[in-house]
Design a protein around this motif. Structure first.
Motif, PDB file in Angstrom:
ATOM      1  N   GLY A 157      -9.313  81.083  -7.104  1.00 43.39           N
ATOM      2  CA  GLY A 157     -10.579  81.506  -7.691  1.00 43.39           C
ATOM      3  C   GLY A 157     -10.642  81.429  -9.201  1.00 43.39           C
ATOM      4  N   GLU A 158      -9.552  81.061  -9.859  1.00 41.99           N
ATOM      5  CA  GLU A 158      -9.591  80.916 -11.315  1.00 41.99           C
ATOM      6  C   GLU A 158     -10.552  79.794 -11.708  1.00 41.99           C
ATOM      7  OE1 GLU A 158      -5.899  80.287 -13.254  1.00 41.99           O
ATOM      8  OE2 GLU A 158      -5.012  82.170 -12.559  1.00 41.99           O
ATOM      9  N   ILE A 159     -11.316  80.033 -12.769  1.00 41.33           N
ATOM     10  CA  ILE A 159     -12.217  79.011 -13.306  1.00 41.33           C
ATOM     11  C   ILE A 159     -11.758  78.657 -14.707  1.00 41.33           C
ATOM     12  CG2 ILE A 159     -14.574  78.485 -14.021  1.00 41.33           C
ATOM     13  CD1 ILE A 159     -15.569  80.404 -11.908  1.00 41.33           C
ATOM     14  N   LEU A 175     -15.693  71.899 -15.598  1.00 34.48           N
ATOM     15  CA  LEU A 175     -15.048  73.087 -15.050  1.00 34.48           C
ATOM     16  C   LEU A 175     -14.173  72.716 -13.870  1.00 34.48           C
ATOM     17  CD1 LEU A 175     -16.412  74.299 -12.138  1.00 34.48           C
ATOM     18  CD2 LEU A 175     -18.363  74.505 -13.666  1.00 34.48           C
ATOM     19  N   GLN A 176     -13.159  73.535 -13.669  1.00 34.01           N
ATOM     20  CA  GLN A 176     -12.289  73.402 -12.504  1.00 34.01           C
ATOM     21  C   GLN A 176     -12.109  74.765 -11.870  1.00 34.01           C
ATOM     22  OE1 GLN A 176      -8.163  72.006 -13.025  1.00 34.01           O
ATOM     23  NE2 GLN A 176      -8.473  70.785 -11.172  1.00 34.01           N
ATOM     24  N   LEU A 177     -12.245  74.802 -10.552  1.00 36.54           N
ATOM     25  CA  LEU A 177     -12.057  76.027  -9.774  1.00 36.54           C
ATOM     26  C   LEU A 177     -10.850  75.844  -8.873  1.00 36.54           C
ATOM     27  CD1 LEU A 177     -13.109  78.798  -8.633  1.00 36.54           C
ATOM     28  CD2 LEU A 177     -14.392  77.434  -6.978  1.00 36.54           C
ATOM     29  N   HIS A 179      -9.091  76.125  -5.743  1.00 42.69           N
ATOM     30  CA  HIS A 179      -9.483  76.356  -4.351  1.00 42.69           C
ATOM     31  C   HIS A 179      -8.891  75.254  -3.475  1.00 42.69           C
ATOM     32  CE1 HIS A 179     -11.886  77.301  -0.833  1.00 42.69           C
ATOM     33  NE2 HIS A 179     -12.352  78.362  -1.453  1.00 42.69           N
ATOM     34  N   LEU A 194     -15.267  75.606  -1.042  1.00 47.71           N
ATOM     35  CA  LEU A 194     -16.345  76.083  -1.903  1.00 47.71           C
ATOM     36  C   LEU A 194     -17.666  75.605  -1.320  1.00 47.71           C
ATOM     37  CD1 LEU A 194     -17.213  77.391  -4.658  1.00 47.71           C
ATOM     38  CD2 LEU A 194     -17.086  75.059  -5.602  1.00 47.71           C
ATOM     39  N   LEU A 197     -22.477  76.668  -5.913  1.00 54.48           N
ATOM     40  CA  LEU A 197     -22.175  76.917  -7.317  1.00 54.48           C
ATOM     41  C   LEU A 197     -23.502  76.918  -8.067  1.00 54.48           C
ATOM     42  CD1 LEU A 197     -19.413  77.153  -8.932  1.00 54.48           C
ATOM     43  CD2 LEU A 197     -19.922  74.852  -9.755  1.00 54.48           C
ATOM     44  N   ASN A 219      -9.141  71.935  -5.612  1.00 52.68           N
ATOM     45  CA  ASN A 219      -9.332  72.398  -6.988  1.00 52.68           C
ATOM     46  C   ASN A 219     -10.451  71.604  -7.666  1.00 52.68           C
ATOM     47  OD1 ASN A 219      -7.090  74.106  -6.576  1.00 52.68           O
ATOM     48  ND2 ASN A 219      -5.679  72.541  -7.306  1.00 52.68           N
ATOM     49  N   ASP A 238     -17.589  80.727  -1.449  1.00 52.92           N
ATOM     50  CA  ASP A 238     -16.994  79.802  -0.490  1.00 52.92           C
ATOM     51  C   ASP A 238     -17.344  80.194   0.935  1.00 52.92           C
ATOM     52  OD1 ASP A 238     -15.227  81.814   0.327  1.00 52.92           O
ATOM     53  OD2 ASP A 238     -13.498  80.994  -0.739  1.00 52.92           O
ATOM     54  N   PHE A 244     -16.943  83.867  -6.901  1.00 51.71           N
ATOM     55  CA  PHE A 244     -16.270  83.461  -8.122  1.00 51.71           C
ATOM     56  C   PHE A 244     -17.256  83.544  -9.283  1.00 51.71           C
ATOM     57  CE2 PHE A 244     -15.120  80.854  -4.436  1.00 51.71           C
ATOM     58  CZ  PHE A 244     -13.831  81.316  -4.212  1.00 51.71           C
TER      59      PHE A 244
END
Length: 250
Positions: A157-159, A175-177, A179, A194, A197, A219, A238, A244
């Motif tokens: 879940g980090e963005i 951006l990168q998530l 996942h 996911l 968004l 990701n 997701d 997120f």
């Protein structure tokens, strides 16, 4: 008898009139794609919709793609799909008035296939572009790296996002998530990806909405071109209802 003959002719003529336009990519699956995504709608193959990607997939788990429909006016939605993937739908993108109708992403490919982007304009017409992608295959049925490692749970879940100005007056958001984006096609691993968004500016206005599907790469790495100033907030969800959130400043 005459009335029956007329009905027979009418039944024969209607399907011919409803046939999709000839496919410049000569895909065997095009009639099915046309029926699935555009039944009863107007479709035009249009060079104004560009699909930029390598001719061959060096990594079938993460093929880089940039879709650009900026040459069209009043684009309401962009649909991206791959005719011969086991899961054909890749994403749906709704650029708002403050976003350019273009998007960068990576996706998983199972075999050689046409990759298409369809841009729907305000008059309801779908403008379709695309290209063939050669691939050795296996991208959709290979387990994600996350599924074989417990380390991803620490970063799930980090963005990670960056926003910078471009020479044309727009701003690029990348951006990168973190996942796994599991397709559900690898043995014993259910689909987990996911789903939505949304991007908003600092005044709460929606800049863009994105719906993603199983073939988007693990990701997800996404690029958007935006107008305006100030910070951009990122909100996602997701298929297991995980949420997120993040904010990126200029």
């Amino acid at each position: 008898m005459l009335r029956l003959a007329w009905l027979f002719v009418a039944a024969w003529v209607v399907p011919a009139l409803a046939a999709p336009p000839d496919d410049p990519l000569r895909s065997p699956a095009w009639p099915y794609m046309a029926e699935r995504y555009f039944a009863g709608q107007t479709v035009r193959f249009d060079a104004a919709v560009r699909v930029l990607m390598p001719g061959a997939a060096e990594d079938p788990l993460a093929v880089p793609v940039y879709v650009d429909a900026g040459a069209l006016a009043d684009v309401r939605e962009i649909l991206v799909f791959a005719d011969l993937n086991p899961i054909t739908t890749i994403l749906r993108y709704e650029p708002g008035e403050l976003a350019r109708p273009s998007i960068g992403f990576r996706f998983k490919v199972q075999q050689a296939t046409p990759l298409r982007a369809a841009a729907r304009t305000g008059d309801g017409v779908w403008h379709l572009g695309g290209a063939w992608l050669n691939a050795g295959g296996g991208g959709c049925t290979t387990p994600s790296q996350a599924s074989g490692s417990g380390l991803w749970k620490d970063r799930f879940g980090e963005i990670d996002a960056r926003l910078w100005p471009r020479a044309d007056g727009l701003r690029r958001l990348r951006l990168q998530l973190i996942h796994p984006m599991d397709t559900g096609l690898a043995g014993g691993i259910p689909a987990f990806y996911l789903e939505t968004l949304a991007l908003q500016d600092s005044d709460g206005r929606t800049l863009a909405r994105l719906q993603t599907f199983e073939p988007v790469a693990e990701n997800p790495l996404l690029s958007f071109d935006l107008r305006g100033r100030g910070a951009v907030s990122i909100r996602g969800r997701d298929t297991q209802a995980n949420r997120f959130a993040g904010t990126v400043a200029p």
